[in-house]
Design a protein around this motif. Sequence first.
Motif, PDB file in Angstrom:
ATOM      1  N   ALA A   1     -62.243  31.588  44.105  1.00 53.37           N
ATOM      2  CA  ALA A   1     -61.275  32.503  44.462  1.00 53.37           C
ATOM      3  C   ALA A   1     -61.447  32.785  45.695  1.00 53.37           C
ATOM      4  CB  ALA A   1     -61.314  33.621  43.392  1.00 53.37           C
ATOM      5  N   LEU A   2     -62.666  33.029  46.244  1.00 53.76           N
ATOM      6  CA  LEU A   2     -63.114  33.614  47.475  1.00 53.76           C
ATOM      7  C   LEU A   2     -62.680  32.349  48.443  1.00 53.76           C
ATOM      8  CD1 LEU A   2     -66.562  35.099  46.821  1.00 53.76           C
ATOM      9  CD2 LEU A   2     -64.601  36.324  47.576  1.00 53.76           C
ATOM     10  N   GLY A   3     -62.807  31.060  48.048  1.00 56.65           N
ATOM     11  CA  GLY A   3     -62.352  30.146  48.814  1.00 56.65           C
ATOM     12  C   GLY A   3     -60.882  30.111  49.238  1.00 56.65           C
ATOM     13  N   ALA A   4     -60.026  30.535  48.290  1.00 53.41           N
ATOM     14  CA  ALA A   4     -58.525  30.552  48.377  1.00 53.41           C
ATOM     15  C   ALA A   4     -58.155  31.511  49.213  1.00 53.41           C
ATOM     16  CB  ALA A   4     -58.066  30.385  46.917  1.00 53.41           C
ATOM     17  N   THR A   5     -58.982  32.511  49.714  1.00 56.22           N
ATOM     18  CA  THR A   5     -58.306  33.841  50.483  1.00 56.22           C
ATOM     19  C   THR A   5     -58.379  33.209  51.982  1.00 56.22           C
ATOM     20  OG1 THR A   5     -60.603  34.474  51.039  1.00 56.22           O
ATOM     21  CG2 THR A   5     -59.548  35.214  48.980  1.00 56.22           C
ATOM     22  N   ALA A   6     -57.639  34.063  52.758  1.00 53.44           N
ATOM     23  CA  ALA A   6     -57.593  33.942  54.046  1.00 53.44           C
ATOM     24  C   ALA A   6     -58.747  33.998  54.846  1.00 53.44           C
ATOM     25  CB  ALA A   6     -56.467  35.156  54.864  1.00 53.44           C
ATOM     26  N   ASP A   7     -59.896  34.759  54.523  1.00 57.17           N
ATOM     27  CA  ASP A   7     -61.022  34.746  55.216  1.00 57.17           C
ATOM     28  C   ASP A   7     -62.146  34.937  54.165  1.00 57.17           C
ATOM     29  OD1 ASP A   7     -63.157  35.312  56.554  1.00 57.17           O
ATOM     30  OD2 ASP A   7     -62.095  36.350  58.338  1.00 57.17           O
ATOM     31  N   PRO A   8     -62.818  33.877  53.348  1.00 53.76           N
ATOM     32  CA  PRO A   8     -63.894  34.064  52.486  1.00 53.76           C
ATOM     33  C   PRO A   8     -64.900  34.884  52.721  1.00 53.76           C
ATOM     34  CG  PRO A   8     -63.092  31.825  52.803  1.00 53.76           C
ATOM     35  CD  PRO A   8     -62.239  32.411  53.986  1.00 53.76           C
ATOM     36  N   ASP A   9     -65.399  34.707  54.039  1.00 54.43           N
ATOM     37  CA  ASP A   9     -66.393  35.722  54.511  1.00 54.43           C
ATOM     38  C   ASP A   9     -65.919  37.285  54.542  1.00 54.43           C
ATOM     39  OD1 ASP A   9     -68.256  33.624  56.169  1.00 54.43           O
ATOM     40  OD2 ASP A   9     -66.226  33.168  56.362  1.00 54.43           O
ATOM     41  N   LEU A  10     -64.976  37.514  55.050  1.00 57.95           N
ATOM     42  CA  LEU A  10     -64.652  38.865  54.928  1.00 57.95           C
ATOM     43  C   LEU A  10     -64.169  39.167  53.448  1.00 57.95           C
ATOM     44  CD1 LEU A  10     -63.243  41.300  56.493  1.00 57.95           C
ATOM     45  CD2 LEU A  10     -61.088  40.227  56.389  1.00 57.95           C
ATOM     46  N   ALA A  11     -63.578  38.491  52.535  1.00 52.87           N
ATOM     47  CA  ALA A  11     -63.476  38.535  51.214  1.00 52.87           C
ATOM     48  C   ALA A  11     -64.600  39.302  50.564  1.00 52.87           C
ATOM     49  CB  ALA A  11     -62.525  37.655  50.569  1.00 52.87           C
ATOM     50  N   LEU A  12     -65.761  38.148  50.659  1.00 49.82           N
ATOM     51  CA  LEU A  12     -66.871  38.536  50.178  1.00 49.82           C
ATOM     52  C   LEU A  12     -67.569  39.775  50.608  1.00 49.82           C
ATOM     53  CD1 LEU A  12     -69.077  37.576  48.258  1.00 49.82           C
ATOM     54  CD2 LEU A  12     -70.033  36.142  50.281  1.00 49.82           C
ATOM     55  N   LEU A  13     -67.523  40.109  51.825  1.00 53.23           N
ATOM     56  CA  LEU A  13     -68.204  41.328  52.438  1.00 53.23           C
ATOM     57  C   LEU A  13     -67.429  42.468  51.744  1.00 53.23           C
ATOM     58  CD1 LEU A  13     -70.003  42.840  54.139  1.00 53.23           C
ATOM     59  CD2 LEU A  13     -68.259  42.643  56.005  1.00 53.23           C
ATOM     60  N   GLY A  14     -65.990  42.274  51.485  1.00 55.00           N
ATOM     61  CA  GLY A  14     -65.495  43.644  51.040  1.00 55.00           C
ATOM     62  C   GLY A  14     -65.599  43.347  49.479  1.00 55.00           C
ATOM     63  N   LEU A  15     -65.797  42.483  48.552  1.00 56.22           N
ATOM     64  CA  LEU A  15     -66.207  42.850  47.420  1.00 56.22           C
ATOM     65  C   LEU A  15     -67.595  43.267  47.318  1.00 56.22           C
ATOM     66  CD1 LEU A  15     -65.489  41.902  44.509  1.00 56.22           C
ATOM     67  CD2 LEU A  15     -66.459  39.964  44.794  1.00 56.22           C
ATOM     68  N   VAL A  16     -68.680  42.816  47.877  1.00 53.40           N
ATOM     69  CA  VAL A  16     -69.751  43.364  47.845  1.00 53.40           C
ATOM     70  C   VAL A  16     -69.871  45.002  48.162  1.00 53.40           C
ATOM     71  CG1 VAL A  16     -72.306  43.463  48.792  1.00 53.40           C
ATOM     72  CG2 VAL A  16     -71.015  41.279  48.327  1.00 53.40           C
ATOM     73  N   ARG A  17     -69.112  45.474  49.253  1.00 58.76           N
ATOM     74  CA  ARG A  17     -68.959  46.637  49.475  1.00 58.76           C
ATOM     75  C   ARG A  17     -68.377  47.785  48.510  1.00 58.76           C
ATOM     76  NH1 ARG A  17     -65.804  47.823  54.835  1.00 58.76           N
ATOM     77  NH2 ARG A  17     -66.801  49.910  54.440  1.00 58.76           N
ATOM     78  N   LEU A  18     -67.233  46.885  47.834  1.00 56.41           N
ATOM     79  CA  LEU A  18     -66.745  47.673  46.607  1.00 56.41           C
ATOM     80  C   LEU A  18     -67.301  47.792  45.724  1.00 56.41           C
ATOM     81  CD1 LEU A  18     -64.073  48.710  45.317  1.00 56.41           C
ATOM     82  CD2 LEU A  18     -63.312  46.354  44.938  1.00 56.41           C
ATOM     83  N   ALA A  19     -68.219  46.529  45.296  1.00 51.40           N
ATOM     84  CA  ALA A  19     -68.956  46.546  43.842  1.00 51.40           C
ATOM     85  C   ALA A  19     -70.198  47.661  44.186  1.00 51.40           C
ATOM     86  CB  ALA A  19     -69.682  45.327  43.694  1.00 51.40           C
TER      87      ALA A  19
ATOM     88  N   GLY B   1     -59.583  39.384  51.679  1.00 40.65           N
ATOM     89  CA  GLY B   1     -59.749  38.312  52.760  1.00 40.65           C
ATOM     90  C   GLY B   1     -58.714  38.419  53.633  1.00 40.65           C
ATOM     91  N   ALA B   2     -57.771  39.261  53.591  1.00 41.86           N
ATOM     92  CA  ALA B   2     -56.642  39.400  54.685  1.00 41.86           C
ATOM     93  C   ALA B   2     -56.613  40.768  55.499  1.00 41.86           C
ATOM     94  CB  ALA B   2     -55.178  39.518  53.861  1.00 41.86           C
ATOM     95  N   SER B   3     -57.416  41.785  54.944  1.00 42.84           N
ATOM     96  CA  SER B   3     -57.531  43.136  55.490  1.00 42.84           C
ATOM     97  C   SER B   3     -58.539  43.675  55.539  1.00 42.84           C
ATOM     98  CB  SER B   3     -56.348  43.893  54.774  1.00 42.84           C
ATOM     99  OG  SER B   3     -56.176  45.333  55.253  1.00 42.84           O
ATOM    100  N   GLU B   4     -59.185  43.877  56.530  1.00 42.15           N
ATOM    101  CA  GLU B   4     -60.341  44.497  56.771  1.00 42.15           C
ATOM    102  C   GLU B   4     -60.299  46.030  56.572  1.00 42.15           C
ATOM    103  OE1 GLU B   4     -63.808  44.070  60.217  1.00 42.15           O
ATOM    104  OE2 GLU B   4     -62.175  45.526  60.875  1.00 42.15           O
ATOM    105  N   ALA B   5     -59.066  46.620  57.150  1.00 40.09           N
ATOM    106  CA  ALA B   5     -58.876  48.007  56.552  1.00 40.09           C
ATOM    107  C   ALA B   5     -58.631  48.486  55.327  1.00 40.09           C
ATOM    108  CB  ALA B   5     -57.483  48.461  57.711  1.00 40.09           C
ATOM    109  N   LEU B   6     -57.930  47.585  54.516  1.00 36.57           N
ATOM    110  CA  LEU B   6     -57.860  47.975  53.275  1.00 36.57           C
ATOM    111  C   LEU B   6     -59.127  47.720  52.396  1.00 36.57           C
ATOM    112  CD1 LEU B   6     -54.319  46.643  52.197  1.00 36.57           C
ATOM    113  CD2 LEU B   6     -55.022  48.882  52.440  1.00 36.57           C
TER     114      LEU B   6
END
Length: 995
Positions: A46-64, A94-99
């Motif tokens: 699922a992370l690999g399917a996003t626009a930016d997997p690196d950004l998505a993973l970082l955001g997920l860790v911060r949210l968790a 993976g698409a929005s650093e701001a969100l």
Amino acid sequence: MTVPGRRSSTFIRLLRSGFTDPSAAARLLDADALASVRADPVLLDALGATADPDLALLGLVRLAEAQPPEELSRLLGTLVSAKPLRDRLLGVLGASEALGDHLARHPRDWHALVTYEAADLHPGLPEFERGLADAHDPVALRVSYRRCLLSIAARDVCGTIDIAQTAAELADLATATLRAALRIASAAAPEDAAQCRLAVIAMGKCGGNELNYVSDVDVIFVGEATGGTDEDKGLQAATRLASHLMRICSETTVEGTIWPVDANLRPEGRNGPLVRTLSSHLAYYQRWAKTWEFQALLKARAVAGDPDLGGQYIKAISPLVWQAAERENFVADVQKMRRRVVDNIPAAQIDRELKLGPGGLRDVEFAVQLLQLVHGRSDHTLHSGSTLDALHALAAGGYVGRADAAQLHDAYRFLRTMEHRIQLYRLRRTHLVPEDEQDLRRLGRSMGLRTEPVAELNKAWRRHASVVRRLHEKLFYRPLLDAVAQLTPGETRLSPRAAGQRLEALGYADPAAALRHLEALASGVTRKAAIQRTLLPVMLGWFADSADPDAGLLGFRKVSDALGKTPWYLRLLRDEGAAAENLARVLSAGRLAPDLLMRAPEAVALLGDPEGLQPRSHEALEQEVLAAVGRAETPEAAVAAARGVRRRELFRTTAADIIRSYGTEDSPAEEDHAALVDQVGAAVSDLTAATVAGALRAAVGSQWGDTLPTRFAVIGVGRFGGHELAYGSDADVLFVHEPREGVDEQEAAKAAQTVIAEMRRLLQLPTADPPLLIDADLRPEGRSGPLVRTLASYAAYYRRWSLTWESQALLRAEPVAGDADLGRRFIELVDPLRYPVEGLGEDAVREIRRLKARMESERMPRGADPTLHTKLGRGGLSDVEWTVQLIQMRHAWAEPGLRTTRTREALAAAHAAGLIPTEEAQILDEAWVLATRVRNAVMLVRGRAGDTFPSEARELAAVGRYLGYAEGTVGEMLDDYRRITRRARAVVDELFYAG
């Protein structure tokens, strides 16, 4: 702890999944917060399917990491088990650093993404109002706004909604936000709320239900006093509420900002009151509003505040909007506004400007709005504020071809999607395509481009932009041909009335005649008609971009009638890209060039040759003319042959001048106008010299064969000798002869007189070509003196009787035709007079000044505006030339650089010698070049010479276009001319009269 072998396999898998920094990703996956899901292959996929997997993973860790323990297990459990939530949450991260930042600050807001499944009803205005209902202050409003925005973005990036639905939901969210802001403002000032009715009118993209993620929200405020409240107090209260509403939305708090509320589209813009009554709005629009203001009102929509007042406003202004196309200069105003937008784009950004640049979103929007305003007068189906809805309606009504509309629809959707995804990343208002490779990769992947995201994105972007760049042709002109050529039976076409309306709106003064020309050119099934149907849409666009589209179309029909059966003509225009555009520019620039082309239509071939517009040398011209004269059987045929060469070469020169002044799509307008002026002056002077040489050869041959009893030379003076002839200039000359050995002096003089009379007769034979008048009034004693003298007679006269003005006239003397040796000896004779040793005495200087002052007072035409007369007016040609010539006569004996017949060369030499300061030299040069260009422009436009600006509006506009002024700016052109020549006159007063 991860074992080395496992780390290696994880690294490879991360690379394959689209991570660009697998090492950092592996460290993030090892975070304690993800301990329960890090090994789940579903998460990595699922992370690999996003626009930016690196950004998505970082955001997920911060949210968790921000979740309370009890929430963390719920989040991760739902994330792994529920694909819709997983796709939405990771897609947003993976698409929005701001969100991602918002979710880290407000970790429970991920619940907003659980609500909306694919089959759910998409939220509208009521749902968004409920989502903002608990916000009672600006900070809370921002948090609630971002939570709602989160749900829109999730559906957007997952493809649950398309770009049009996304833009509509964003507009609904903005509407709900404006209502909430007004509620907060009213609660803070209940007395103000009680004293007034306030309606908020959304404009722009918000009004059109097509808002961006981050955009100014354009509004207009309408207010009324309530009950017995005084109108002024009511408006003051409404203004305070409106101002507070704007601050609530626009100000930056700990939760950032929402978006700026921009009220500058109101009457009088920033200078006008923030809130007006309905009657005040109407009074302004009926009396003072500009065309662009009605174009802006096309999207007006009442969104907040008093619904009755808002409804009254929309009902009242709607008829004014749909009458805007009847305003004078309507299309010119719209086009001028579009050009101004493009001109204000920084050069470094224009190739990355997704919205405002050529081929960008604004091109589509302006074109659709223009067609709406033109045809919406009688077709209410076009009354939509949404660009895509309006485009669909235009296609359904036959105003735009269906295939063309479909292409444009796809291009617009693609460009808007790019714009949305660019803005979504950091929620910043921008329309620039990023340059960073990582940003481009994320952007491409967010749009479903996965194989080579950057290359695929650039390719698709350029392809769609190219479609939009053809929009002028696609939207404005092709349907006109469908209407008149009856191409596809059964296809919906414009009626002749609608086609005529469109031509009128596009600047054609006689649409009925234009339709007749189109029908004659494009109707039928012949190969010629088929090629014309290919050419005409583009040609019509180029004609409409000129000051006189009707003349351009009429000229094209005439040329096509003359050459249409010639196989190379249409092939040239179709296959040589520059030829068609060059022809369109030349035909619509004025009368002179088309008139020349009508008499020599085969000269069209010059427009397709890259070297065809280069001026030919004097030697080549004279050789061709003399050869043509030599082949003629009679003097009349000889001069006709010489005129044929002159006609073709004049067309070459005028065409080059027009094309380099106006520019084309592939070749922008010539920036060095001074060099172009020099080139035109030299080309016309060389051509005149060759023609005079041809007439001389014909005159001699008619009676004496190859040898005249006396050597004979023609000396050019004035602009002719200075290589500065304008298109309409007379040829000032002196005639000199010298009897051959053994020939009686009286016989020689008679022969010379006979040759001059015959030359003049031949050159004055009736013709439709521009006249070539030989003027010998600068000879010794002027009109009272003999027309021709021997070299010895000139020497005797100059030795005993020469006046100062005659020496001044000789400053630009140069042989142009006839016996070269005699011409050289004449120059040797007059050099001491024009460059007197030790310069001029004070008496001579006073005499020159007196003559100049007398000329100014006596020769200015009655009624002429001295600030706009290019020759004798303030700071005009005469002022500059007499100033330069006075310097030449005073200093040329000591400064060899001043010994030139050319004004600009002499001016440059005077500056180089320190005789004129740099700024003053530049001022004089600029004024001289501008006055010369105006004279050339007048001849090009009117087909006859003139020393002042035309009074007829269309001719004046054509002169302005030649000088580089946009349509509708002739006042600016005249102001600039007066300013430049006023400065030049100040320099003349200092250098000529006081120096």
